[in-house]
Design a protein around this motif. Structure first.
Motif, PDB file in Angstrom:
ATOM      1  N   LEU A 306      -3.240  -6.731   9.172  1.00  0.00           N
ATOM      2  CA  LEU A 306      -2.518  -6.362   7.959  1.00  0.00           C
ATOM      3  C   LEU A 306      -3.034  -5.056   7.364  1.00  0.00           C
ATOM      4  O   LEU A 306      -2.282  -4.326   6.707  1.00  0.00           O
ATOM      5  N   VAL A 307      -4.314  -4.763   7.578  1.00  0.00           N
ATOM      6  CA  VAL A 307      -4.842  -3.474   7.113  1.00  0.00           C
ATOM      7  C   VAL A 307      -4.118  -2.335   7.815  1.00  0.00           C
ATOM      8  O   VAL A 307      -3.756  -1.318   7.198  1.00  0.00           O
ATOM      9  N   THR A 309      -1.130  -2.494   8.947  1.00  0.00           N
ATOM     10  CA  THR A 309       0.227  -2.489   8.401  1.00  0.00           C
ATOM     11  C   THR A 309       0.306  -1.647   7.137  1.00  0.00           C
ATOM     12  O   THR A 309       1.291  -0.932   6.907  1.00  0.00           O
ATOM     13  N   VAL A 310      -0.735  -1.712   6.320  1.00  0.00           N
ATOM     14  CA  VAL A 310      -0.778  -0.881   5.109  1.00  0.00           C
ATOM     15  C   VAL A 310      -0.682   0.593   5.481  1.00  0.00           C
ATOM     16  O   VAL A 310       0.044   1.375   4.840  1.00  0.00           O
ATOM     17  N   SER A 314       2.308   3.227   4.364  1.00  0.00           N
ATOM     18  CA  SER A 314       2.023   4.477   3.639  1.00  0.00           C
ATOM     19  C   SER A 314       2.435   5.696   4.461  1.00  0.00           C
ATOM     20  O   SER A 314       2.808   6.728   3.904  1.00  0.00           O
ATOM     21  N   VAL A 349     -12.828   4.584   4.933  1.00  0.00           N
ATOM     22  CA  VAL A 349     -12.921   3.412   5.819  1.00  0.00           C
ATOM     23  C   VAL A 349     -14.323   3.302   6.398  1.00  0.00           C
ATOM     24  O   VAL A 349     -14.887   2.195   6.500  1.00  0.00           O
ATOM     25  N   THR A 352     -17.148   1.259   4.775  1.00  0.00           N
ATOM     26  CA  THR A 352     -17.207  -0.209   4.847  1.00  0.00           C
ATOM     27  C   THR A 352     -18.064  -0.701   5.999  1.00  0.00           C
ATOM     28  O   THR A 352     -18.237  -1.917   6.159  1.00  0.00           O
ATOM     29  N   PRO A 360     -11.862  -3.938   0.262  1.00  0.00           N
ATOM     30  CA  PRO A 360     -10.692  -3.191  -0.234  1.00  0.00           C
ATOM     31  C   PRO A 360     -10.800  -1.682  -0.047  1.00  0.00           C
ATOM     32  O   PRO A 360      -9.770  -1.004  -0.026  1.00  0.00           O
ATOM     33  N   VAL A 363      -8.914  -0.882   3.021  1.00  0.00           N
ATOM     34  CA  VAL A 363      -7.464  -0.901   2.794  1.00  0.00           C
ATOM     35  C   VAL A 363      -7.030   0.389   2.110  1.00  0.00           C
ATOM     36  O   VAL A 363      -6.053   1.041   2.500  1.00  0.00           O
ATOM     37  N   LEU A 364      -7.764   0.778   1.069  1.00  0.00           N
ATOM     38  CA  LEU A 364      -7.447   2.008   0.347  1.00  0.00           C
ATOM     39  C   LEU A 364      -7.544   3.220   1.265  1.00  0.00           C
ATOM     40  O   LEU A 364      -6.648   4.079   1.289  1.00  0.00           O
ATOM     41  N   TRP A 366      -7.329   3.432   4.528  1.00  0.00           N
ATOM     42  CA  TRP A 366      -6.304   3.502   5.562  1.00  0.00           C
ATOM     43  C   TRP A 366      -4.931   3.830   4.971  1.00  0.00           C
ATOM     44  O   TRP A 366      -4.109   4.485   5.609  1.00  0.00           O
ATOM     45  N   ALA A 367      -4.681   3.407   3.737  1.00  0.00           N
ATOM     46  CA  ALA A 367      -3.442   3.786   3.059  1.00  0.00           C
ATOM     47  C   ALA A 367      -3.405   5.305   2.828  1.00  0.00           C
ATOM     48  O   ALA A 367      -2.366   5.951   3.020  1.00  0.00           O
TER      49      ALA A 367
END
Length: 465
Positions: A306-307, A309-310, A314, A349, A352, A360, A363-364, A366-367
């Motif tokens: 899902l990461v 997918t973000v 975007s 990324v 992390t 998160p 996620v941020l 990769w967006a």
């Protein structure tokens, strides 16, 4: 005095009277290419078990990649000499025949042959579609067309793997291949009236270096396939194969790319280079993120996916945004902004890797990286056509896509080699691979200003090879 009819005004939007079928058909073909590329990865483990073909598993991916490299070069030469109509039809024919052969295969070797044929058709199609954009759409609309192409990749990336999984479970893996031709043929029929309206291109003799260029493409394709295969091996064998493949690529690829590419000459050579660097940065990080989140943070495969997918969503947002922005004063603005986002997002990324940094952030980051790719890709495609003489749109479009593919393949192979060191990847390995990806993006940021050709300098249209 006889009145002279005024020339037709250029269309102001993608669905102007001349363009709806062309736009819908082109986007549908791009979606099919994207779906097949993503769906096969989901279905292939089942295929290998069903056909007892694990030994040929890597070749089922490397083979179509290699044939696609050759086809891109062939299509570029063909489009410039005869126009995009014939490469488009042949591309669809090869693509459909390859799918039918793969879907009906009774042995893994036959499936690999079908995949190679399918890859050749995909390469012909991808370049022909770019040339069609250059010939059928005014320059003011090209950013929107390429934004639509980007969206056509995003939707399959969101639903393609899951849909392919359902097809494999309920209908059988063969239908992952056999269902696509039912849509491919109507899509190309939608494009045909628009191609006819463009008029026939007066045939010209292919350049004297065309046979040699195809030969170099064969060498680059074989090297890329070997690189792909070597990246999936382990130990000394992997190192040896990767080294041989890299030597082959270094010998062949520069012959297929614009003169001055290695020196980042202003204009087209830098445009091609930026596309390759961006592709390498994004692909290199994309393969690491799910593995890192799964192993280091305990994510389930679905949650880790899902990461990604973000990032796909975007990317679509960035493509939509760049298609509606006012044309920047400098051609370097969007490429620099896009590469800056890719670099910053990948660096976020990478943070992390440290356990104290919350997930998160990944996620941020990769967006942000996906947004940058959306700003970057269409703008570089538009620049490629703008820097191409009418008889060189095919050649330059093939160079753009070749650089994209070969850069990504090289970084993915190196990433695999780094992650294969030791019994299992660890934080240091993830950090190293993400640093390489961010470094590719940063190099692109530093070179982005060189896409602009000074007015006193003639535009570098001709290429080597």
């Amino acid at each position: 005095m006889t009145a002279t009819a005024a020339p037709a005004a250029p269309p102001e939007h993608l669905y102007a009277p001349r363009l709806p079928a062309m736009t819908v058909g082109s986007v549908a073909l791009v979606s099919l290419l994207a779906f097949e590329a993503l769906a096969v990865g989901t279905a292939m483990p089942t295929v290998a078990r069903s056909l007892d073909g694990l030994a040929l598993y890597a070749l089922a991916f490397g083979g179509p990649f290699a044939s696609g490299v050759v086809a891109m070069v062939v299509s570029g030469i063909w489009c410039d000499a005869r126009g995009p109509q014939a490469p488009m039809w042949h591309g669809v024919a090869w693509f459909v025949v390859g799918l039918l052969v793969a879907g009906g295969a009774s042995a893994m070797g036959v499936l690999v042959v079908g995949r190679v044929v399918q890859g050749f058709g995909s390469g012909l199609l991808s370049v022909a579609l770019y040339v069609i954009v250059g010939q059928a759409y005014p320059e003011e609309l090209r950013r929107r067309v390429f934004a639509a192409f980007a969206a056509a990749w995003v939707v399959p990336s969101l639903v393609g793997p899951a849909l392919a999984g359902l097809i494999v479970e309920h209908l059988g893996w063969r239908w992952v291949f056999l269902a696509v031709p039912a849509v491919a043929v109507p899509a190309v029929l939608l494009i045909q009236p628009g191609l006819r309206a463009l008029g026939a291109t007066a045939p010209v003799r292919p350049p004297a270096g065309a046979p040699a260029r195809i030969g170099w493409a064969c060498g680059a394709g074989a090297s890329a396939a070997l690189l792909h295969y070597g990246g999936q091996q382990r130990g000394a064998l992997a190192v040896g194969l990767v080294v041989v493949a890299l030597v082959g690529l270094l010998g062949c690829a520069p012959r297929l790319l614009p003169a001055g590419f290695l020196r980042a000459r202003r204009g087209l050579p830098t445009v091609i280079g930026l596309r390759g660097l961006a592709s390498a940065a994004f692909a290199g990080a994309e393969v690491v993120i799910p593995l890192m989140l799964s192993r280091e943070r305990g994510f389930a495969p679905t949650a880790a996916g899902l990461v990604l997918t973000v990032g796909a969503v975007s990317w679509s947002v960035g493509s939509w945004l760049q298609g509606r922005l006012r044309t920047p004063r400098s051609a370097a603005t969007l490429p620099r902004a896009g590469l800056g986002c890719v670099t910053a997002g990948t660096a976020i990324v990478a943070l992390t890797v440290v356990p104290a940094v919350p997930v998160p952030f990944a996620v941020l980051g990769w967006a942000v990286a996906g947004l940058g790719m959306g700003l970057l890709y269409p703008s570089l495609s538009v620049l490629t056509l703008a820097l191409s003489a009418p008889g060189e749109q095919g050649r330059n479009s093939s160079s753009l896509q070749l650089g994209d593919s070969l850069f990504a393949a090289t970084v993915l192979a190196l990433t695999g080699a780094v992650l294969a060191v030791g019994p299992a990847p660890g934080p240091a390995g993830y950090a190293a691979t993400l640093a390489v990806a961010a470094g590719c993006g940063l190099l692109g940021v530093l070179l982005a200003g060189r896409v602009v050709v000074p007015s006193r300098t003639p535009m570098p249209a001709r290429q080597s090879g």
